[in-house]
Design a protein around this motif. Structure first.
Motif, PDB file in Angstrom:
ATOM      1  N   PHE A 154      36.403  59.586  35.779  1.00 53.78           N
ATOM      2  CA  PHE A 154      37.513  58.987  36.516  1.00 53.78           C
ATOM      3  C   PHE A 154      37.005  58.081  37.639  1.00 53.78           C
ATOM      4  N   GLY A 155      36.028  58.549  38.417  1.00 55.74           N
ATOM      5  CA  GLY A 155      35.487  57.726  39.490  1.00 55.74           C
ATOM      6  C   GLY A 155      34.816  56.469  38.972  1.00 55.74           C
ATOM      7  N   SER A 156      34.118  56.575  37.831  1.00 54.16           N
ATOM      8  CA  SER A 156      33.441  55.403  37.259  1.00 54.16           C
ATOM      9  C   SER A 156      34.453  54.375  36.779  1.00 54.16           C
ATOM     10  N   MET A 157      35.529  54.835  36.118  1.00 54.07           N
ATOM     11  CA  MET A 157      36.536  53.895  35.629  1.00 54.07           C
ATOM     12  C   MET A 157      37.308  53.263  36.777  1.00 54.07           C
ATOM     13  N   ALA A 158      37.636  54.075  37.793  1.00 50.35           N
ATOM     14  CA  ALA A 158      38.349  53.520  38.942  1.00 50.35           C
ATOM     15  C   ALA A 158      37.490  52.506  39.693  1.00 50.35           C
ATOM     16  N   SER A 159      36.204  52.808  39.858  1.00 47.88           N
ATOM     17  CA  SER A 159      35.307  51.864  40.536  1.00 47.88           C
ATOM     18  C   SER A 159      35.163  50.578  39.739  1.00 47.88           C
ATOM     19  N   THR A 160      35.057  50.717  38.410  1.00 42.82           N
ATOM     20  CA  THR A 160      34.949  49.527  37.562  1.00 42.82           C
ATOM     21  C   THR A 160      36.186  48.661  37.690  1.00 42.82           C
ATOM     22  N   TRP A 161      37.347  49.288  37.708  1.00 44.29           N
ATOM     23  CA  TRP A 161      38.596  48.529  37.781  1.00 44.29           C
ATOM     24  C   TRP A 161      38.764  47.841  39.141  1.00 44.29           C
ATOM     25  N   LEU A 162      38.491  48.561  40.215  1.00 48.46           N
ATOM     26  CA  LEU A 162      38.643  47.977  41.546  1.00 48.46           C
ATOM     27  C   LEU A 162      37.631  46.862  41.784  1.00 48.46           C
ATOM     28  N   LEU A 163      36.391  47.096  41.383  1.00 46.62           N
ATOM     29  CA  LEU A 163      35.368  46.072  41.573  1.00 46.62           C
ATOM     30  C   LEU A 163      35.669  44.837  40.740  1.00 46.62           C
ATOM     31  N   GLY A 164      36.147  45.045  39.505  1.00 42.22           N
ATOM     32  CA  GLY A 164      36.495  43.901  38.659  1.00 42.22           C
ATOM     33  C   GLY A 164      37.650  43.097  39.226  1.00 42.22           C
ATOM     34  N   ASN A 165      38.671  43.780  39.755  1.00 41.76           N
ATOM     35  CA  ASN A 165      39.798  43.064  40.352  1.00 41.76           C
ATOM     36  C   ASN A 165      39.377  42.276  41.586  1.00 41.76           C
ATOM     37  N   PHE A 166      38.497  42.868  42.389  1.00 40.54           N
ATOM     38  CA  PHE A 166      38.004  42.147  43.568  1.00 40.54           C
ATOM     39  C   PHE A 166      37.217  40.906  43.155  1.00 40.54           C
ATOM     40  N   LEU A 167      36.361  41.055  42.148  1.00 39.19           N
ATOM     41  CA  LEU A 167      35.571  39.914  41.681  1.00 39.19           C
ATOM     42  C   LEU A 167      36.458  38.839  41.070  1.00 39.19           C
ATOM     43  N   GLN A 168      37.479  39.245  40.330  1.00 37.97           N
ATOM     44  CA  GLN A 168      38.381  38.269  39.727  1.00 37.97           C
ATOM     45  C   GLN A 168      39.170  37.516  40.790  1.00 37.97           C
ATOM     46  N   SER A 169      39.621  38.221  41.828  1.00 36.84           N
ATOM     47  CA  SER A 169      40.335  37.554  42.914  1.00 36.84           C
ATOM     48  C   SER A 169      39.441  36.551  43.632  1.00 36.84           C
ATOM     49  N   PHE A 170      38.160  36.910  43.810  1.00 37.74           N
ATOM     50  CA  PHE A 170      37.226  35.991  44.458  1.00 37.74           C
ATOM     51  C   PHE A 170      37.000  34.745  43.602  1.00 37.74           C
ATOM     52  N   LEU A 171      36.886  34.925  42.291  1.00 34.67           N
ATOM     53  CA  LEU A 171      36.630  33.783  41.410  1.00 34.67           C
ATOM     54  C   LEU A 171      37.845  32.874  41.270  1.00 34.67           C
ATOM     55  N   GLN A 172      39.044  33.425  41.448  1.00 35.03           N
ATOM     56  CA  GLN A 172      40.254  32.616  41.309  1.00 35.03           C
ATOM     57  C   GLN A 172      40.647  31.913  42.602  1.00 35.03           C
ATOM     58  N   SER A 173      39.989  32.212  43.701  1.00 38.34           N
ATOM     59  CA  SER A 173      40.341  31.599  44.984  1.00 38.34           C
ATOM     60  C   SER A 173      39.486  30.360  45.227  1.00 38.34           C
TER      61      SER A 173
END
Length: 224
Positions: A154-173
């Motif tokens: 659960f922690g690995s999947m949650a970390s993957t999801w949060l980190l991916g969303n942060f990276l995607q937001s950075f790339l789209q800005s």
């Protein structure tokens, strides 16, 4: 697979497909104006009343015939600032046309942002079914890092999801807030590393409008 595993896998997948749907879905259309039914006698009275809007008045104003374009980073929450500047310019220069638009990031960043959900899905898939995936890829046994992630799924999947969303937001800005008046750049946040002040932007647009009038006057005098 028990209910706990289904819940741990289903929640990230549901969030993933929700993000994909929001990413590629078109913006919502503006709601149609509601027309209220009125008695038969009222439209007749309204038609007889003279209109208070005069075309000659609507076509005049210090800003008439001029267009200001504000291209801003929509994913950076700059829309509020852009709307404030738009209202200010429309009040200071009656008749001016102010257009708001999104300023996208460079093409490489946009392409990378589309790959982030794929990587997220792949990592979550490996966490869930790595014991069946690695043998099919030619590995005799999963690597050690897989067991570390598997120990806290659960922690690995949650970390993957949060980190991916942060990276995607950075790339789209893009971090942009670019102001153009009649096609000429008058202010650039990408160059100045700051937002324009309201008085500053008003003066910049006023100078550009005055310059356009001088140029138009010279052209008119040359051809007359």
């Amino acid at each position: 697979m028990d209910r706990t595993q289904l819940l741990l896998v289903g929640l990230p997948l549901f969030l993933f497909f929700s993000d994909i749907f929001n990413l590629f879905s078109p913006p919502p259309s503006k709601p149609a104006a509601h027309h209220h039914h009125q008695p038969v006698s009222q439209p007749l009275i309204q038609q007889q009343q003279p209109s208070l809007e005069f075309p000659a008045q609507k076509a005049t104003g210090i800003g008439f015939g001029n267009t200001v374009s504000i291209d801003f980073c929509s994913s950076c929450s700059y829309r509020g600032t852009a709307v404030t500047m738009k209202n200010m310019l429309e009040n200071q220069f009656p008749g001016i046309n102010v257009v708001l638009a999104n300023y996208p990031p460079p093409l490489p960043k946009r392409m990378l942002s589309k790959l982030v959900p794929v990587v997220q899905f792949g990592v979550i898939g490996i966490i869930v079914g790595g014991e069946q995936i690695f043998p099919r890829l030619g590995f005799a046994a999963p690597p050690q890092w897989y067991y570390s992630m598997r120990a806290n799924r659960f922690g690995s999947m949650a970390s993957t999801w949060l980190l991916g969303n942060f990276l995607q937001s950075f790339l789209q800005s893009s971090g942009a807030f670019e102001v153009y008046c009649n096609g000429e750049l008058v202010f650039s946040k990408l160059k100045e590393n700051r937002f324009p002040g309201e008085i500053e932007l008003k003066d910049l647009v006023a100078r550009r409008i005055a310059s356009s009038r001088v140029v138009d006057g010279l052209h008119g005098g040359h051809w007359s």
